[in-house]
Design an enzyme around this catalytic site. Sequence first.
Site, PDB file in Angstrom:
ATOM      1  CE  LYS A 171      -2.088   2.993   2.735  1.00 35.54           C
ATOM      2  NZ  LYS A 171      -2.541   3.696   1.414  1.00 35.54           N
ATOM      3  CD  GLU A 246      13.231   3.275  10.168  1.00 35.48           C
ATOM      4  OE1 GLU A 246      13.874   3.973  10.813  1.00 35.48           O
ATOM      5  OE2 GLU A 246      14.501   2.087  10.208  1.00 35.48           O
ATOM      6  CB  CYS A 280      12.373  10.130   7.863  1.00 33.05           C
ATOM      7  SG  CYS A 280      13.083   8.859   7.032  1.00 33.05           S
ATOM      8  CD  GLU A 379       9.850  13.825  11.291  1.00 35.73           C
ATOM      9  OE1 GLU A 379       8.409  13.032  11.763  1.00 35.73           O
ATOM     10  OE2 GLU A 379      10.474  13.415  10.814  1.00 35.73           O
TER      11      GLU A 379
HETATM   12  P1  ADP Z   1       2.502  10.751   6.642  1.00 33.42           P
HETATM   13  O1  ADP Z   1       2.816  11.908   7.442  1.00 33.42           O
HETATM   14  O2  ADP Z   1       3.660  10.595   6.148  1.00 33.42           O
HETATM   15  O3  ADP Z   1       1.525  10.837   6.229  1.00 33.42           O
HETATM   16  P2  ADP Z   1       1.219   8.883   7.843  1.00 33.42           P
HETATM   17  O4  ADP Z   1       1.440   7.661   8.743  1.00 33.42           O
HETATM   18  O5  ADP Z   1      -0.032   9.621   7.315  1.00 33.42           O
HETATM   19  O6  ADP Z   1       2.682   9.482   7.683  1.00 33.42           O
HETATM   20  O7  ADP Z   1       0.968   7.858   6.539  1.00 33.42           O
HETATM   21  C1  ADP Z   1       1.941   6.550   6.176  1.00 33.42           C
HETATM   22  C2  ADP Z   1       1.599   5.265   5.584  1.00 33.42           C
HETATM   23  O8  ADP Z   1       0.681   4.894   6.584  1.00 33.42           O
HETATM   24  C3  ADP Z   1       0.850   6.069   4.017  1.00 33.42           C
HETATM   25  O9  ADP Z   1       0.745   5.528   3.500  1.00 33.42           O
HETATM   26  C4  ADP Z   1      -0.578   6.044   5.062  1.00 33.42           C
HETATM   27  O10 ADP Z   1      -1.970   5.901   4.308  1.00 33.42           O
HETATM   28  C5  ADP Z   1      -0.556   4.795   6.288  1.00 33.42           C
HETATM   29  N1  ADP Z   1      -1.805   4.963   6.869  1.00 33.42           N
HETATM   30  C6  ADP Z   1      -2.527   5.754   7.753  1.00 33.42           C
HETATM   31  N2  ADP Z   1      -3.298   6.474   8.337  1.00 33.42           N
HETATM   32  C7  ADP Z   1      -3.048   3.769   8.409  1.00 33.42           C
HETATM   33  C8  ADP Z   1      -3.863   3.331   9.010  1.00 33.42           C
HETATM   34  N3  ADP Z   1      -4.954   3.448  10.001  1.00 33.42           N
HETATM   35  N4  ADP Z   1      -3.183   1.901   9.517  1.00 33.42           N
HETATM   36  C9  ADP Z   1      -2.338   1.699   8.111  1.00 33.42           C
HETATM   37  N5  ADP Z   1      -1.712   2.674   7.536  1.00 33.42           N
HETATM   38  C10 ADP Z   1      -2.012   3.637   7.679  1.00 33.42           C
END
Ligand code: ADP
Length: 477
Positions: A171, A246, A280, A379
């Site tokens: 994903k 990470e 990061c 951050e």
């Molecule tokens: P960023 O601030 O870099 O967007 P996120 O943690 O929101 O950080 O996103 C990193 C990845 O995690 C993306 O692919 C996002 O779609 C996914 N993501 C966000 N929420 C969830 C969740 N509840 N479960 C699994 N993956 C998620």
Amino acid sequence: MTIHQNLIAGEWVGSDAIRNINPSNTNDVVGKYARASVEDTKTAIAAAKAAFPAWSRSGILERHAILRKTADEILARKDELGRLLSREEGKTLAEGIGETVRAGQIFDFFAGETLRLAGEVLPSVRPNIGVEITREPVGVVGIITPWNFPIAIPAWKIAPALCYGNTVVFKPAELVPGCSWAIVDILVRAGLPKGVLNLVIGKGSVVGQTMLDSPDVQAITFTGSTGTGKRVALASVEHNRKYQLEMGGKNPFVVLDDADLAVAVEAAVNSAFFSTGQRCTASSRVIVTEGIHDKFVAAVGERLKSVVVDDALKAGTHIGPVVDESQLRQDTDYIEIGRQEGAKLAFGGELLKRDTPGFYLAPALFTEATNDMRISREEIFGPVAAVIRVKDYEEALAVANDTPFGLSSGIATTSLKHATHFKRNAEAGMVMVNLPTAGVDFHVPFGGRKGSSHGSREQGRYANEFYTTVKTAYTLA
Ligand code: ADP
């Protein structure tokens, strides 16, 4: 505009589309990408599970050939894919092409690793018994990636997962599906059997959450925010699965009185502002001893005058736009927070108008910051950095380590004594001496400690710790 579909159980499917927007020019739609549902994700997980027995026993030459072909195609198409990357994410074309080359090199590295799989054979402590130690694939690996490295991070997770015989549900971040789609397309054409790799573009709360909730996903590798990382950890404990995180950073870059000024300025500006500060490993805390402080700040100010912020695809641009509107708001909110906390905004921080509508922000440098301010602790993930003045090396090291994070830590010094001491005492997974905090090789371990990372290292041969599980077999002779 055609829809780039998801790959589920070997079929390209999906009609509901996400628009991929160019942050340098919001009128430019990079492409339309299918949005996976909960059902699609469950089908993808089932397909990866069904494909695992055959793929985990596939010949090493088959795996080698597929990874090798993928590396070759990525490298042959580096200009086109680098351009796609810069168009969807907003880093400059040079950075986009550089990242694409790195993705190719990662596939090349793991193609080689398929030919070097090995175990150990040793005698048991009991007579006439032999012991074999081997590494086996883990099973279905869930890969969840962020938007800031649209091709390198997918590459450094997909390549080892496949190399060691795992099947994958992948994903990517919804904001930048273009490069992810491209590498999945390349892998499939390189000969990957049906179901081994599944692409599910979609929302984290829908697709990602379905992956977290599935007992059939045996391992999850995640790069993203601290908040989501925690969700991955909690769900993984629930399912007793392997996980690797990470997350954030608040990386320090220390400048000592004895630093070579030009080296220090170049490394600090690169660490804080290149790739729009959206790494990061970026440094957002520049910790400077008082003897060089004023000279250093003035020289950074001079250097920033020649930095061009503009359309990522334009020749001559050094820093592209911020990735989207909500990240831009986060950056400008923190600039306001810094001002209110009493730091001095010495350079930049203003929104910029360019020929095309985009999220342009002048790199912002605060001075007179302290390490307890929110701009020094949280951050920001944008081109915003703060200079913290300290008395001497000892105070610099203490301030550098006084953070909940621990990914990368840098120092500019000509003193062997201080460089050596810093390498041993910086509380970080990676230490840089007279180099930017960001910019790492693909063949050596990447990762951090404290609140930045959890689990074993990514990249290089160390990747096998996550993507394999150890078996110890005893045989009576
Ligand atoms: P960023 O601030 O870099 O967007 P996120 O943690 O929101 O950080 O996103 C990193 C990845 O995690 C993306 O692919 C996002 O779609 C996914 N993501 C966000 N929420 C969830 C969740 N509840 N479960 C699994 N993956 C998620």
